[in-house]
Scaffold this active site. Structure first.
Site, short mmCIF file in Angstrom:
data_model
loop_
_atom_site.label_atom_id
_atom_site.label_comp_id
_atom_site.label_asym_id
_atom_site.label_seq_id
_atom_site.Cartn_x
_atom_site.Cartn_y
_atom_site.Cartn_z
N CYS A 172 85.83 -57.54 57.51
CA CYS A 172 87.18 -57.21 57.03
C CYS A 172 87.56 -57.90 55.72
CB CYS A 172 88.19 -57.47 58.14
SG CYS A 172 89.70 -56.53 57.91
N ARG A 202 99.11 -49.70 58.20
CA ARG A 202 97.90 -50.41 58.60
C ARG A 202 97.06 -49.51 59.50
NH1 ARG A 202 98.01 -55.60 57.15
NH2 ARG A 202 96.18 -56.08 58.41
N HIS A 205 86.39 -56.21 64.12
CA HIS A 205 86.62 -57.52 64.74
C HIS A 205 86.37 -57.38 66.24
CE1 HIS A 205 88.96 -59.05 61.25
NE2 HIS A 205 89.53 -57.88 61.21
N1 GLN Z 1 94.05 -58.51 54.37
C1 GLN Z 1 93.17 -57.45 54.57
C2 GLN Z 1 93.81 -56.14 54.96
O1 GLN Z 1 94.83 -56.12 55.64
C3 GLN Z 1 92.14 -57.88 55.60
C4 GLN Z 1 92.66 -57.92 57.00
C5 GLN Z 1 91.64 -58.42 57.97
O2 GLN Z 1 90.75 -59.18 57.60
N2 GLN Z 1 91.79 -58.03 59.22
O3 GLN Z 1 93.28 -55.11 54.57
#
Ligand code: GLN
Length: 248
Positions: free
Chosen positions: A100, A134, A197
């Site tokens: 990520c 998101r 993740h």
């Molecule tokens: N900050 C990044 C995003 O939101 C990575 C998030 C994450 O590592 N889960 O795209």
């Protein structure tokens, strides 16, 4: 340098920015590697790389986890300082797992949803653009190399691969790189970038073993490339079954 396979084996794991880049259980990737190595009599030596420190001298496996945009902003000053050794290691075939936030920063740049540009390392041919919505939820993907890969994603960044870059997997359910082209992650030499993740490796032990076996091959030569001693992965299979059937 190839070392003799006779005698005790050990591998150096370099963990990038564990303070800033470690969310949604990504530390479990490190624990999984250590355990799966120990169960086979391979010593794991962990080197944490923190901003401002020299890059560790020995690296057989490189690990980097996810991080908030703010964590990524903190480490961006340090990234150019470690670009050269990282680039050389990855191009030489050192196995790596970048999840990520770290995955995004191995690309060319990340333009956050506030419009800030975080320069990347340019090791992976990709760029990322932050968006309003998101991409969150359980995700199942398929890779010709690793079979089904199961995890959890939570990112605002949408990642677009360069035209010759190979995705790690194709999305079966979930968003993946950008929610548009059904690609997930990147597979570049022995380095894997992914949005998954969960953490990834306990539920996907085939990927942990791939990293370990590439590292053994690099360090101890082709004799070490015999299939790794199998482990009892029943718990991992159970976790996979449950995770796969969870609603997004
Ligand atoms: N900050 C990044 C995003 O939101 C990575 C998030 C994450 O590592 N889960 O795209």
């Amino acid at each position: 340098m190839v070392e003799s396979i006779n005698g005790p084996r050990s591998l150096n794991i370099v963990h990038l920015y564990p303070r800033e880049m470690n969310i949604y259980g990504d530390h479990g990737n490190l624990l999984t590697l250590i355990r799966r190595m120990q169960w086979r009599g391979i010593e794991a030596v962990v080197h944490e790389h923190h901003a401002g420190n020299p890059f560790p001298m020995q690296a057989d496996i490189i690990l980097g986890g996810g991080g908030q945009d703010s964590g990524q902003a903190i480490i961006q000053q340090d990234l150019p300082l470690i670009r050269q050794p990282l680039c050389e290691l990855i191009e030489a075939g050192v196995p790596a797992l970048l999840v990520c936030g770290a995955y995004q920063l191995f690309g060319n740049y990340f333009k956050t949803s506030t419009g800030a540009i975080i320069e990347g390392l340019g090791i992976f041919d990709l760029h990322t653009v932050g968006c309003e919505n998101r991409l969150i939820g359980n995700i199942v993907t398929h890779s010709d190399v690793f079979g089904e890969i199961i995890g959890y994603e939570n990112h605002s960044g949408k990642t677009y691969l360069g035209k010759d870059a190979l995705p790690l997997a194709h999305v079966i359910s979930g968003a993946g790189n950008n929610g548009e082209d059904k690609t997930e992650g990147i597979h570049h030499r022995n380095a894997l970038g992914t949005y998954l993740h969960g953490p990834l490796l306990p539920k996907n032990p085939q990927i942990a073993d791939h990293l370990i076996s590439c590292a053994l091959g690099n360090r101890y030569g082709s004799d070490a490339l015999l299939p790794l001693e199998p482990l009892d992965d029943e718990l991992a299979f159970q976790a996979r079954r449950i995770a796969k059937n969870r609603p997004r």
